[in-house]
Design a protein around this motif. Structure first.
Motif, PDB file in Angstrom:
ATOM      1  N   GLU A  76       0.719  -1.283  -0.052  1.00  0.00           N
ATOM      2  CA  GLU A  76       0.119  -0.097  -0.154  1.00  0.00           C
ATOM      3  C   GLU A  76       0.821   1.111  -0.035  1.00  0.00           C
ATOM      4  O   GLU A  76       0.515   2.149  -0.704  1.00  0.00           O
ATOM      5  N   TYR A  77       1.890   1.312   0.777  1.00  0.00           N
ATOM      6  CA  TYR A  77       2.834   2.469   0.788  1.00  0.00           C
ATOM      7  C   TYR A  77       3.495   2.526  -0.610  1.00  0.00           C
ATOM      8  O   TYR A  77       3.518   3.700  -1.050  1.00  0.00           O
ATOM      9  N   ALA A  78       3.791   1.666  -1.036  1.00  0.00           N
ATOM     10  CA  ALA A  78       4.527   1.493  -2.460  1.00  0.00           C
ATOM     11  C   ALA A  78       3.639   2.159  -3.515  1.00  0.00           C
ATOM     12  O   ALA A  78       4.087   3.044  -4.305  1.00  0.00           O
ATOM     13  N   GLY A  79       2.259   1.812  -3.397  1.00  0.00           N
ATOM     14  CA  GLY A  79       1.312   2.465  -4.315  1.00  0.00           C
ATOM     15  C   GLY A  79       1.161   3.785  -4.033  1.00  0.00           C
ATOM     16  O   GLY A  79       0.888   4.567  -5.187  1.00  0.00           O
ATOM     17  N   GLN A  80       1.199   4.153  -2.954  1.00  0.00           N
ATOM     18  CA  GLN A  80       1.076   5.632  -2.550  1.00  0.00           C
ATOM     19  C   GLN A  80       2.279   6.365  -2.960  1.00  0.00           C
ATOM     20  O   GLN A  80       2.041   7.450  -3.610  1.00  0.00           O
ATOM     21  N   ALA A  81       3.317   5.787  -2.858  1.00  0.00           N
ATOM     22  CA  ALA A  81       4.472   6.625  -3.229  1.00  0.00           C
ATOM     23  C   ALA A  81       4.564   6.800  -4.856  1.00  0.00           C
ATOM     24  O   ALA A  81       5.050   7.791  -5.314  1.00  0.00           O
ATOM     25  N   LEU A  82       4.035   5.674  -5.531  1.00  0.00           N
ATOM     26  CA  LEU A  82       4.109   5.723  -7.132  1.00  0.00           C
ATOM     27  C   LEU A  82       3.006   6.711  -7.511  1.00  0.00           C
ATOM     28  O   LEU A  82       3.037   7.595  -8.328  1.00  0.00           O
ATOM     29  N   GLU A  83       1.893   6.880  -6.698  1.00  0.00           N
ATOM     30  CA  GLU A  83       0.733   7.755  -7.122  1.00  0.00           C
ATOM     31  C   GLU A  83       1.567   9.240  -6.811  1.00  0.00           C
ATOM     32  O   GLU A  83       1.152  10.215  -7.494  1.00  0.00           O
ATOM     33  N   LYS A  84       2.256   9.349  -5.906  1.00  0.00           N
ATOM     34  CA  LYS A  84       2.735  10.884  -5.724  1.00  0.00           C
ATOM     35  C   LYS A  84       4.079  10.921  -6.762  1.00  0.00           C
ATOM     36  O   LYS A  84       4.882  12.107  -6.546  1.00  0.00           O
ATOM     37  N   GLY A  85       4.505  10.163  -7.701  1.00  0.00           N
ATOM     38  CA  GLY A  85       5.533  10.188  -8.630  1.00  0.00           C
ATOM     39  C   GLY A  85       6.903  10.026  -7.878  1.00  0.00           C
ATOM     40  O   GLY A  85       7.893  10.219  -8.519  1.00  0.00           O
ATOM     41  N   ASN A  86       6.849   9.329  -6.647  1.00  0.00           N
ATOM     42  CA  ASN A  86       7.989   9.213  -5.765  1.00  0.00           C
ATOM     43  C   ASN A  86       8.506   7.735  -6.127  1.00  0.00           C
ATOM     44  O   ASN A  86       8.452   6.698  -5.237  1.00  0.00           O
ATOM     45  N   GLU A  87       9.154   7.567  -7.316  1.00  0.00           N
ATOM     46  CA  GLU A  87       9.521   6.113  -7.704  1.00  0.00           C
ATOM     47  C   GLU A  87      10.855   5.706  -6.921  1.00  0.00           C
ATOM     48  O   GLU A  87      10.593   4.335  -6.564  1.00  0.00           O
ATOM     49  N   ALA A  88      11.691   6.494  -6.431  1.00  0.00           N
ATOM     50  CA  ALA A  88      12.786   6.071  -5.816  1.00  0.00           C
ATOM     51  C   ALA A  88      12.360   5.485  -4.418  1.00  0.00           C
ATOM     52  O   ALA A  88      12.715   4.618  -3.939  1.00  0.00           O
ATOM     53  N   LEU A  89      11.279   6.112  -3.851  1.00  0.00           N
ATOM     54  CA  LEU A  89      10.816   5.773  -2.515  1.00  0.00           C
ATOM     55  C   LEU A  89      10.103   4.307  -2.624  1.00  0.00           C
ATOM     56  O   LEU A  89      10.180   3.317  -2.029  1.00  0.00           O
ATOM     57  N   ALA A  90       9.187   4.249  -3.748  1.00  0.00           N
ATOM     58  CA  ALA A  90       8.655   2.944  -4.055  1.00  0.00           C
ATOM     59  C   ALA A  90       9.441   1.859  -4.200  1.00  0.00           C
ATOM     60  O   ALA A  90       9.092   0.968  -3.872  1.00  0.00           O
ATOM     61  N   MET A  91      10.734   2.168  -4.716  1.00  0.00           N
ATOM     62  CA  MET A  91      11.455   1.108  -5.221  1.00  0.00           C
ATOM     63  C   MET A  91      12.150   0.834  -3.741  1.00  0.00           C
ATOM     64  O   MET A  91      12.631  -0.664  -3.518  1.00  0.00           O
TER      65      MET A  91
END
Length: 230
Positions: free
Chosen positions: A75-90
């Protein structure tokens, strides 16, 4: 050397025979102790089983917690991607990978626990069945032993009584024989005394109708008849 070897073998054979005789004499006691030992072993096995089952439960809780962590971080990774923060998602994805690796390890541990529990449960079940059967057999052999001992005691008593009764009958026969011998001796003595006093001959003459007593009786009878006719 050969003689010593044979002597040693003979001693071993004698020791074995003594050992077997001791085992035979204490068979029921040994069987009871073996059942008690089996019950103690079963108790320990059940304790081990509960410990393994507890570890299984703990492992399941860890896996459940990891599943929750994986779902949470996805869920956190999905939220990070929604915010365009791919590094955090990774970075979150790498953490999820760690969770999944740990979960895989726990899954293997859980499988080992589960398989071991199945085996232990069957072994406990078989042991309980065996112990119950041995306890039934113990009751039967103890009952049989008691009955046989009672029977042997009764037979021994009967044999003893039979011997006593036989001796008593023999004593009675000897008493009767002594009494008969004494009676015969008394009879013989009486006959000898009668013969010596002439009583024996008088008795014989009287029996034959000969003698003074018989003649006197005839004279008295003749006198009475004469009175009646005159």
């Amino acid at each position: 050397m050969s003689i010593l070897k044979k002597l040693f073998t003979a001693v071993r054979g004698g020791a074995r025979e003594v050992g077997e005789s001791i085992v035979d004499a204490n068979g029921i006691r040994i069987f009871e102790q073996e059942i008690a030992d089996a019950q103690n072993a079963l108790h320990k096995a059940k304790k081990s089983l509960t410990e393994v089952m507890a570890k299984e439960m703990q492992t399941k809780r860890k896996i459940s917690a990891l599943d929750d962590s994986i779902a949470e971080h996805e869920e956190y990774a999905g939220q990070a991607l929604e915010k365009g923060n791919e590094a955090l998602a990774m970075e979150i994805a790498e953490k999820i990978g760690d969770f999944e690796t740990e979960k895989s390890e726990h899954d293997q541990v859980l499988a080992g626990f589960s398989n071991h529990i199945v085996v232990l449960k069957q072994q406990v079940k078989d042991a309980e069945k065996s112990i119950k059967e041995n306890q039934r057999q113990l009751t039967m052999v103890k009952t049989t032993e008691s009955v046989q001992q009672a029977t042997m005691a009764v037979n021994s008593t009967l044999n003893t009584n039979e011997s006593s009764m036989t001796n008593a009958r023999q004593s009675l026969e000897r008493i009767k024989q002594r009494q008969q011998d004494r009676q015969d001796q008394l009879g013989a003595a009486k006959q000898l005394e009668a013969s010596a006093n002439g009583d024996d001959l008088k008795a014989k003459l009287a029996e034959a109708g000969i003698g003074e007593q018989n003649q006197k009786s005839n004279d008295i009878l003749a006198r009475i008849k004469a009175k009646q006719n005159g």
